[in-house]
Design a protein around this motif. Structure first.
Motif, PDB file in Angstrom:
ATOM      1  N   LYS A 186       1.642   7.876  24.015  1.00 10.34           N
ATOM      2  CA  LYS A 186       0.608   7.850  23.096  1.00 10.34           C
ATOM      3  C   LYS A 186       0.407   7.296  21.821  1.00 10.34           C
ATOM      4  CE  LYS A 186      -0.767  11.951  22.202  1.00 10.34           C
ATOM      5  NZ  LYS A 186      -1.365  13.484  22.274  1.00 10.34           N
ATOM      6  N   PHE A 187       1.681   7.365  21.138  1.00 12.56           N
ATOM      7  CA  PHE A 187       1.685   7.248  19.814  1.00 12.56           C
ATOM      8  C   PHE A 187       2.401   5.748  19.340  1.00 12.56           C
ATOM      9  CE2 PHE A 187       2.146  11.795  19.692  1.00 12.56           C
ATOM     10  CZ  PHE A 187       0.870  12.172  19.271  1.00 12.56           C
ATOM     11  N   ILE A 188       2.645   5.033  20.592  1.00 10.44           N
ATOM     12  CA  ILE A 188       3.511   3.712  20.289  1.00 10.44           C
ATOM     13  C   ILE A 188       2.466   2.624  20.060  1.00 10.44           C
ATOM     14  CG2 ILE A 188       4.691   1.990  21.769  1.00 10.44           C
ATOM     15  CD1 ILE A 188       6.299   4.166  23.407  1.00 10.44           C
ATOM     16  N   LYS A 189       2.992   1.705  19.129  1.00  9.71           N
ATOM     17  CA  LYS A 189       1.675   0.604  18.561  1.00  9.71           C
ATOM     18  C   LYS A 189       2.636  -0.631  18.272  1.00  9.71           C
ATOM     19  CE  LYS A 189       0.808   3.810  15.483  1.00  9.71           C
ATOM     20  NZ  LYS A 189       0.157   4.633  14.400  1.00  9.71           N
ATOM     21  N   ALA A 190       1.652  -1.388  17.974  1.00  5.19           N
ATOM     22  CA  ALA A 190       2.538  -2.839  17.443  1.00  5.19           C
ATOM     23  C   ALA A 190       3.025  -2.356  15.961  1.00  5.19           C
ATOM     24  CB  ALA A 190       1.463  -3.680  17.529  1.00  5.19           C
ATOM     25  N   PRO A 191       3.725  -3.413  15.427  1.00  2.00           N
ATOM     26  CA  PRO A 191       4.348  -3.224  14.155  1.00  2.00           C
ATOM     27  C   PRO A 191       3.129  -3.260  13.051  1.00  2.00           C
ATOM     28  CG  PRO A 191       5.600  -4.617  15.446  1.00  2.00           C
ATOM     29  CD  PRO A 191       4.629  -4.214  16.331  1.00  2.00           C
ATOM     30  N   ASP A 192       3.090  -2.711  12.182  1.00  4.62           N
ATOM     31  CA  ASP A 192       2.293  -2.298  11.109  1.00  4.62           C
ATOM     32  C   ASP A 192       2.579  -2.460   9.623  1.00  4.62           C
ATOM     33  OD1 ASP A 192       0.232  -1.728   9.288  1.00  4.62           O
ATOM     34  OD2 ASP A 192      -1.003  -0.521  10.981  1.00  4.62           O
ATOM     35  N   TRP A 193       2.732  -3.592   9.209  1.00  2.00           N
ATOM     36  CA  TRP A 193       3.425  -3.502   7.724  1.00  2.00           C
ATOM     37  C   TRP A 193       2.812  -2.941   6.696  1.00  2.00           C
ATOM     38  CZ3 TRP A 193       7.635  -4.619   5.805  1.00  2.00           C
ATOM     39  CH2 TRP A 193       7.847  -4.664   4.373  1.00  2.00           C
ATOM     40  N   SER A 194       1.402  -2.496   6.793  1.00  2.00           N
ATOM     41  CA  SER A 194       0.730  -1.640   5.735  1.00  2.00           C
ATOM     42  C   SER A 194       1.155  -0.100   6.091  1.00  2.00           C
ATOM     43  CB  SER A 194      -0.779  -1.971   5.769  1.00  2.00           C
ATOM     44  OG  SER A 194      -1.197  -1.277   6.925  1.00  2.00           O
ATOM     45  N   LEU A 195       1.295   0.319   7.406  1.00  2.61           N
ATOM     46  CA  LEU A 195       1.794   1.479   7.467  1.00  2.61           C
ATOM     47  C   LEU A 195       2.950   1.820   7.103  1.00  2.61           C
ATOM     48  CD1 LEU A 195       1.003   4.203   8.892  1.00  2.61           C
ATOM     49  CD2 LEU A 195       1.771   3.266  11.215  1.00  2.61           C
ATOM     50  N   LEU A 196       3.907   0.690   7.348  1.00  4.84           N
ATOM     51  CA  LEU A 196       5.564   1.061   6.907  1.00  4.84           C
ATOM     52  C   LEU A 196       5.332   1.113   5.485  1.00  4.84           C
ATOM     53  CD1 LEU A 196       8.405   1.406   7.829  1.00  4.84           C
ATOM     54  CD2 LEU A 196       8.691  -1.379   7.518  1.00  4.84           C
ATOM     55  N   LYS A 197       4.793   0.121   4.765  1.00  6.38           N
ATOM     56  CA  LYS A 197       4.862   0.358   3.342  1.00  6.38           C
ATOM     57  C   LYS A 197       4.386   1.490   2.681  1.00  6.38           C
ATOM     58  CE  LYS A 197       2.380  -3.239   1.777  1.00  6.38           C
ATOM     59  NZ  LYS A 197       1.809  -3.951   0.688  1.00  6.38           N
ATOM     60  N   LYS A 198       3.355   2.372   3.473  1.00  7.44           N
ATOM     61  CA  LYS A 198       2.934   3.521   2.960  1.00  7.44           C
ATOM     62  C   LYS A 198       3.890   4.722   3.190  1.00  7.44           C
ATOM     63  CE  LYS A 198      -0.657   6.871   4.246  1.00  7.44           C
ATOM     64  NZ  LYS A 198      -1.856   7.233   5.308  1.00  7.44           N
ATOM     65  N   TRP A 199       4.677   4.719   4.633  1.00  6.70           N
ATOM     66  CA  TRP A 199       5.648   5.495   4.692  1.00  6.70           C
ATOM     67  C   TRP A 199       6.907   5.357   3.843  1.00  6.70           C
ATOM     68  CZ3 TRP A 199       5.644   4.333  10.642  1.00  6.70           C
ATOM     69  CH2 TRP A 199       4.497   5.244  11.342  1.00  6.70           C
ATOM     70  N   GLN A 200       7.024   4.225   3.289  1.00  3.30           N
ATOM     71  CA  GLN A 200       8.150   3.977   2.414  1.00  3.30           C
ATOM     72  C   GLN A 200       7.999   4.284   0.918  1.00  3.30           C
ATOM     73  OE1 GLN A 200      11.175   3.329   2.362  1.00  3.30           O
ATOM     74  NE2 GLN A 200      11.625   1.462   2.808  1.00  3.30           N
ATOM     75  N   LYS A 201       6.618   4.333   0.661  1.00  2.00           N
ATOM     76  CA  LYS A 201       6.075   4.973  -0.726  1.00  2.00           C
ATOM     77  C   LYS A 201       6.488   6.489  -0.602  1.00  2.00           C
ATOM     78  CE  LYS A 201       2.338   4.974  -3.867  1.00  2.00           C
ATOM     79  NZ  LYS A 201       1.001   4.693  -4.274  1.00  2.00           N
ATOM     80  N   ILE A 202       6.234   6.960   0.467  1.00  2.00           N
ATOM     81  CA  ILE A 202       6.313   8.176   0.643  1.00  2.00           C
ATOM     82  C   ILE A 202       7.826   8.629   0.712  1.00  2.00           C
ATOM     83  CG2 ILE A 202       6.064  10.604   2.233  1.00  2.00           C
ATOM     84  CD1 ILE A 202       3.421   9.136   3.290  1.00  2.00           C
ATOM     85  N   ALA A 203       8.705   7.924   0.993  1.00  2.00           N
ATOM     86  CA  ALA A 203      10.113   8.173   1.392  1.00  2.00           C
ATOM     87  C   ALA A 203      10.694   7.598   0.140  1.00  2.00           C
ATOM     88  CB  ALA A 203      10.744   7.204   2.163  1.00  2.00           C
ATOM     89  N   LYS A 204      10.077   7.070  -0.997  1.00  2.00           N
ATOM     90  CA  LYS A 204      10.542   6.535  -2.512  1.00  2.00           C
ATOM     91  C   LYS A 204      11.717   5.551  -2.014  1.00  2.00           C
ATOM     92  CE  LYS A 204       9.301  10.815  -4.638  1.00  2.00           C
ATOM     93  NZ  LYS A 204       9.345  11.979  -5.354  1.00  2.00           N
ATOM     94  N   GLY A 205      11.282   4.603  -0.897  1.00  2.00           N
ATOM     95  CA  GLY A 205      12.254   3.725  -0.852  1.00  2.00           C
ATOM     96  C   GLY A 205      13.424   4.154   0.130  1.00  2.00           C
ATOM     97  N   ARG A 206      13.516   5.196   0.652  1.00  2.00           N
ATOM     98  CA  ARG A 206      14.655   5.650   1.491  1.00  2.00           C
ATOM     99  C   ARG A 206      14.683   5.320   2.870  1.00  2.00           C
ATOM    100  NH1 ARG A 206      18.055  10.528  -1.282  1.00  2.00           N
ATOM    101  NH2 ARG A 206      19.286   9.506   0.115  1.00  2.00           N
ATOM    102  N   ILE A 207      13.418   4.810   3.392  1.00  2.00           N
ATOM    103  CA  ILE A 207      13.736   4.019   4.856  1.00  2.00           C
ATOM    104  C   ILE A 207      14.609   3.063   4.689  1.00  2.00           C
ATOM    105  CG2 ILE A 207      12.369   3.172   6.885  1.00  2.00           C
ATOM    106  CD1 ILE A 207      10.136   4.808   5.724  1.00  2.00           C
ATOM    107  N   LYS A 208      15.701   3.154   5.449  1.00  2.00           N
ATOM    108  CA  LYS A 208      16.818   2.081   5.327  1.00  2.00           C
ATOM    109  C   LYS A 208      16.983   1.451   6.743  1.00  2.00           C
ATOM    110  CE  LYS A 208      17.689   2.331   1.251  1.00  2.00           C
ATOM    111  NZ  LYS A 208      17.498   1.435   0.142  1.00  2.00           N
ATOM    112  N   ILE A 209      16.501   2.227   7.895  1.00  3.06           N
ATOM    113  CA  ILE A 209      16.714   1.599   9.327  1.00  3.06           C
ATOM    114  C   ILE A 209      15.402   1.690   9.930  1.00  3.06           C
ATOM    115  CG2 ILE A 209      18.042   1.506  11.290  1.00  3.06           C
ATOM    116  CD1 ILE A 209      20.488   2.801  10.078  1.00  3.06           C
ATOM    117  N   LEU A 210      15.118   0.653  10.655  1.00  2.00           N
ATOM    118  CA  LEU A 210      13.864   0.763  11.535  1.00  2.00           C
ATOM    119  C   LEU A 210      14.254   0.003  12.833  1.00  2.00           C
ATOM    120  CD1 LEU A 210      10.756   0.902  12.053  1.00  2.00           C
ATOM    121  CD2 LEU A 210      10.455  -1.071  11.202  1.00  2.00           C
ATOM    122  N   THR A 211      14.160   1.004  13.925  1.00  2.00           N
ATOM    123  CA  THR A 211      14.481   0.451  15.329  1.00  2.00           C
ATOM    124  C   THR A 211      12.964   0.000  15.941  1.00  2.00           C
ATOM    125  OG1 THR A 211      16.322   1.985  15.748  1.00  2.00           O
ATOM    126  CG2 THR A 211      14.994   1.115  17.600  1.00  2.00           C
TER     127      THR A 211
END
Length: 387
Positions: A140-165
């Protein structure tokens, strides 16, 4: 203040003194005329690039507290793990955001937790929706790669998302991978039904790793070509393997290690039931499951279907050593200096002068590893009365 450790070098099998000051290894000296059987083995701390939970705590079951993350970090020191990557799997956007926020709060609250968490590993939601490759991830939650979404998450993570499968089978995946590579996010191919051409394109765009290669795949594949052969053959991809004795047969481990050489890495991919007693449990993904005394976690209705991994890195090391697939030093480096080299951590050179003093003292007892002490940045964190 200078402190000193005494042990057997895991690589040379020679007795040594390791001197530490200000969190770093300042010197390593040989010890003459020392009885080897009186000393523990001294090695770099273990690094786990993929861990979903431990001792009843799950990074993917919300809500959880910053204190829970800190407690898990301390429990992992008991396993010799000095750096780990909390792994967030496919979920709704809000849940992923909440999990990221809590992990970052834990890092801000506790300095040692901050230094022990090397980054966040996002395993999804940009993976294959197909049965087999999808594994236990919620379709239900699987989706195509979304750069704006990842940028949003990375901002919340303060740059600490280091690996993406992700799976490169999606339209737009190649451009997405290129952006990740330019922004300090290591892309790993996993949970994929991609064609050989899509995998090659992903590697050209910057993908550098294969997530738990050999798992998260269709039950039946063409003899050739298929996405397992393609990843094994690609010299630019590092391969992460789950060596718990259940997820991969010895033959696959052996072939993967021969194909990848020094680009072979061990991960635990441990779930929250890791570290708990054998018995029957109920999980939010697999439902009713059984954890056996041998360390196999399977669905209650079908013992042939695994419900995740519960073995830590030290077990993977002994599994390779006891089955004569690797010697101790090579197996240990698959779970320490090699992942550090891939992620470009300061511990990538292992047990050398000038490296961070992330160290483990252990003994081999009845073909198993028993952790004696763990040091993080030169500070003994296990055993530690302050815990």
């Amino acid at each position: 203040m200078v402190s000193r450790l005494e042990g057997i070098d895991y690589k040379t099998n020679s007795p040594i003194h390791v001197y530490m000051e200000n969190g770093m290894i300042t010197d390593i000296q040989a010890i003459p005329d020392m009885q080897l059987d009186s000393l523990p083995i001294l090695a770099p701390g273990l690094i786990d690039l993929q861990i979903n939970g431990y001792k009843g705590f799950d990074f993917n079951t919300l809500p959880f507290s910053a204190d829970s993350v800190i407690q898990v970090t301390r429990a992992l020191w008991e396993e010799g793990v000095t750096t780990y990557f909390p792994t967030l799997i496919t979920n709704c956007d809000d849940s992923i955001e909440q999990a990221i926020q809590t992990i970052i709060k834990a890092c801000e609250k506790d300095r040692l937790t901050d230094s022990t968490i090397g980054g966040i590993h996002m395993e999804g939601p940009f993976i294959s929706p197909e049965d087999g490759p999808r594994g236990a991830h919620n379709e239900k939650f699987i989706k195509a790669p979304d750069w704006s979404l990842l940028k949003k998450w990375q901002k919340i993570a303060k740059g600490r998302i280091k690996i993406l499968t992700l799976s490169p089978e999606w339209e737009g995946a190649i451009a997405f991978i290129e952006k990740c590579s330019k922004n300090d996010v290591l892309v790993s191919i996993g949970h994929t039904a991609a064609t050989n051409e899509q995998i090659r394109a992903a590697v050209k765009a910057g993908a550098r790793m294969s997530t738990h290669l050999g798992n998260g795949a269709h039950l039946l594949l063409p003899r050739h070509p298929n996405y397992l052969w393609e990843q094994l053959a690609n010299d630019h991809l590092w391969a992460c393997l789950i060596a718990d004795g259940f997820h991969l047969p010895l033959s696959f481990l052996k072939v993967a290690m021969k194909a990848k050489g020094t680009k072979t890495i061990l991960v635990s991919d441990a779930v929250d039931l890791s570290g708990l007693d054998p018995g029957e449990y109920r999980t939010h993904i697999g439902g009713d499951v059984i954890l056996t005394a041998e360390g196999k976690l399977h669905l209650k209705k079908n013992p042939e279907l695994l419900a995740g991994s519960v073995q830590m890195l030290k077990h993977g090391i002994t599994h390779l050593v006891n089955n004569q697939i690797a010697d101790l030093s090579e197996a240990w480096e698959m779970a320490s200096s090699r992942p550090a080299a891939l992620i470009q951590l300061a511990t990538k050179n292992g047990l050398v002068k000038g490296a961070p003093a992330d160290l483990v003292l252990f003994k081999l007892k009845e073909k198993n590893i028993r952790i004696i002490e763990t040091y993080k940045s030169g500070r003994r964190v296990y055993p530690c009365k302050a815990q």
